[in-house]
Design an enzyme around this catalytic site. Structure first.
Site: not given
Ligand SMILES: NC(=O)c1ccc[n+]([C@@H]2O[C@H](COP(=O)([O-])OP(=O)(O)OC[C@H]3O[C@@H](n4cnc5c(N)ncnc54)[C@H](OP(=O)(O)O)[C@@H]3O)[C@@H](O)[C@H]2O)c1
Length: 265
Positions: A40, A187-188
């Protein structure tokens, strides 16, 4: 992961001070588990976390990952060679300003490297005291079992959520084996796109959300917390408002009927 340069989670987060405030607010709200990775930024997200939180308050766990190199925004390269895992772990220790990483996860198995060699290096780093617990990410049950023959596995991080359940078998396996399960994309969201599809979900999620006076994304997170006791949530966000909303989801109590309806979704 979201607190990095955009697009592509590459480079330093543009609002460095805002990122520090968000991280400090998370800890203030009682969050004691923060997930990051060398990939990251690369490196910049770990530096941001250390700049905001070091010296880390007691009980706060910074979990990181190694085994993916990222030379450009759209260039994600698995590199599970033992020497690269050692380099990555030592670099993460420096960036995070730690003597030991509480949870070090293999970001993804590298098809070019025997899995046992990658895991073997994590076992070595653990025996050297550089890692406290070993975790895996993006793995199958067979791979978890293979790894466990080499070193105890504390956690598994796979994609999973109310609308994407294809890792249910891995979650159930982890629950039975007392391994923490860390669903990502809860959160998809698509890792490289902004926005959470579940924030605006309709149907049963919206119905139950209305009943509780909350948002659909909060019900999606609450469902996960009700799903199994070994789940650790890591929703990603760049805004304090969303952070607070997501944290509040931990207090939602779903009824048996609601859980059943959401299970059928
Ligand atoms: N192991 C792996 O291969 C892998 C891959 C991907 C991710 N990850 C990990 O998983 C974590 C989460 O993944 P992710 O960020 O891709 O997906 P996520 O948690 O499903 O969603 C994050 C997205 O949702 C939005 N969001 C968050 N809270 C919200 C709310 N209350 N209302 C409306 N929108 C909201 C965020 O935008 P805003 O910034 O506007 O809130 C962001 O664009 C990452 O930080 C990382 O640590 C791991």
């Amino acid at each position: 992961m979201r607190l990095t340069g955009q697009p592509g989670n590459f480079g330093p987060y543009s609002d460095w001070e805002g990122g520090q405030k968000l991280l400090r607010r998370a800890v203030e709200l009682g969050i004691n588990f923060i997930d990051t990775a060398e990939a990251y930024g690369p490196g910049f997200n770990e530096e941001l976390i250390a700049s905001a939180l070091h010296p880390y308050p007691e009980g706060v766990v910074i979990a990181t990952k190694g085994g993916i190199n990222k030379p450009a925004p759209d260039d994600i390269r698995a590199d599970g060679r033992p020497e690269n895992l050692r380099r990555g772990c030592e670099a993460s220790l420096q960036r995070l300003k730690l003597d030991q990483i509480d949870l070090y996860q293999l970001h993804r198995p590298d098809p070019k490297v025997p899995f046992t060699e990658s895991v073997g290096m994590l076992a070595t780093l653990k025996s050297e005291g550089k890692i406290r617990h070993v975790g895996l990410s993006n793995v199958t049950i067979e791979q978890i079992e293979e790894a466990r023959r080499i070193v105890p596995i504390a956690s598994v991080q796979n994609r999973f959520g109310i609308s994407e359940r294809n890792n249910e078998d891995v979650l159930d396996y982890c629950s039975k084996q007392a391994i923490a399960f860390i669903p990502y994309g809860s959160l998809g969201a698509h890792p490289l796109k902004q926005g959470a599809p579940l924030a605006n979900a309709q149907g049963i999620l919206a119905l139950i959300a209305n009943r509780h006076g909350v948002k659909p994304n909060q019900i999606a997170l609450a469902w996960l917390l009700h799903r199994a006791p070994n789940i650790i949530l890591i929703p990603g966000t760049t805004t304090i408002a969303h952070l607070e909303e997501n944290v509040a989801a931990a207090s939602i109590k779903l009824t048996e009927d609601e859980i059943e309806a959401l299970n059928q979704m």
